[in-house]
Design a protein around this motif. Structure first.
Motif: not given
Ligand code: C5P
Length: 231
Positions: A11, A33, A60, A62, A114-115, A173, A176, A184, A202, A204-206
Motif C-alpha cells: 500500500d 499484496k 486484493d 475485493k 472486514l477487519t 489481515p 499488529r 484495524q 497480511v 501493511g503499515r507496521p
Molecule cells: O496496514 P495494514 O496492516 O492494516 O494493512 C492491511 C491490508 O490488508 C490492507 O491493504 C487492507 O486493505 C487489507 N485487508 C484488510 N482487511 C480485510 C481484507 C484486506 O485489512 N478483510
C-alpha cells in the motif's frame, strides 16, 4: 525455510516507493499484496513490478459484482499471472461458482467481514447475528462454491479452523506488533494469528511505516520461527 506465511501489503503511495521496498525485501520468503490504492494508480504495472522482482502477487481488489463480471475479472487476473485474488463472499453462491468454474484461474480468497469492523460498527451497518457467526456462514458459502481460502481477522481464525479443518486456507489481515489505535479493530500479533490457526498473515503499515522495513520483516520471520511456525 518452509512455505511463505507472510504477505506484505504494497500500500505504497506510488510505484517508485513500491519498487524501492521490493528491492530491499528481495530474497525474503514473502508474498506481495497489490490492493486497490496502488492498482488504481498504476494498474498492471504494479503486478509486473512484483513479478520482475521474483515475487508472487495476491491481487486484493475485493471483487463484488454480478457473476459474469466477476468471472471476467478473475479471468483478467489470471492473464496478469497473479497467484491469488480476493472477492467478497457476500457476492453469493452464483458469483463465487462463476469465478471458480474457470479452468485456469488464480486462487480465490473470499472476504468475510472486514477487519476494521468491531461489533458495534458491524451492527450499525445493518448486519445481524454478530461478526463470528457471519464469518462462519460466509466461509461455508465459500467452501461450498469453490473458494480456496477465506480472509478474516485473527480473532476468528480458530473458529474457522475448527469448523472447516484444512478445507479452507485462512488469511488474516489485522496484524499488529503492538496494540495500536488505527482503523484495524480485530487484531493480533503475527505469531498469535498463526497460533490461532491462520495459514498466512497480511501486514501493511507496521512494515511500510517502519524506519527499517527489512529489520521489521526479519524480526517477524524470526518471531514466527521461534513460535514454531515455519515461514
Ligand atoms: O496496514 P495494514 O496492516 O492494516 O494493512 C492491511 C491490508 O490488508 C490492507 O491493504 C487492507 O486493505 C487489507 N485487508 C484488510 N482487511 C480485510 C481484507 C484486506 O485489512 N478483510
Amino acid at each position: 525455510m518452509g512455505k511463505t506465511k507472510l504477505i506484505i501489503a504494497l500500500d505504497t503511495p506510488d510505484l517508485k516507493t513500491a519498487a524501492a521496498l521490493l528491492k530491499k525485501l528481495k530474497g525474503l520468503p514473502l508474498i506481495y499484496k497489490v490492493g486497490s490504492s496502488l492498482f488504481t494508480l498504476a494498474g498492471p504495472r504494479a503486478v509486473d513490478l512484483v513479478h520482475e522482482c521474483g515475487g508472487k502477487v495476491f491481487l486484493d481488489l475485493k471483487f463484488y459484482d454480478i457473476p459474469n463480471t466477476v468471472r471476467s475479472a478473475v479471468e483478467s487476473a489470471e492473464r496478469l499471472g497473479v497467484y491469488s485474488v480476493s472477492l467478497h463472499l457476500s457476492g453469493g453462491a452464483r458469483m463465487l461458482a462463476a469465478a471458480a468454474s474457470l479452468k485456469k484461474r488464480p486462487l480465490l480468497w473470499g472476504i468475510t467481514v472486514l477487519t476494521s469492523f468491531d461489533e458495534e460498527a458491524f451492527a450499525g451497518s445493518g448486519f445481524v447475528g454478530g461478526i463470528e457467526k457471519n464469518i462462519l456462514r460466509l466461509a461455508a458459502l465459500g467452501a461450498e462454491n469453490g473458494a480456496d481460502g477465506i480472509v478474516c481477522s485473527p480473532l476468528e481464525a480458530a473458529a474457522v479452523r475448527n469448523r472447516f479443518g484444512k478445507a479452507l486456507k485462512i488469511i488474516t489481515p489485522g496484524i499488529r506488533l503492538v496494540c495500536g489505535d488505527d482503523d484495524q479493530k480485530r487484531t493480533l500479533t503475527p505469531a498469535g494469528a498463526l497460533s490461532a490457526g491462520a495459514d498466512m498473515i497480511v501486514l501493511g503499515r507496521p512494515v511500510l511505516n517502519a524506519p527499517d522495513p527489512v529489520a521489521i520483516v526479519r524480526e517477524i520471520l524470526g518471531e514466527l520461527d521461534r513460535a514454531g511456525v515455519k515461514s
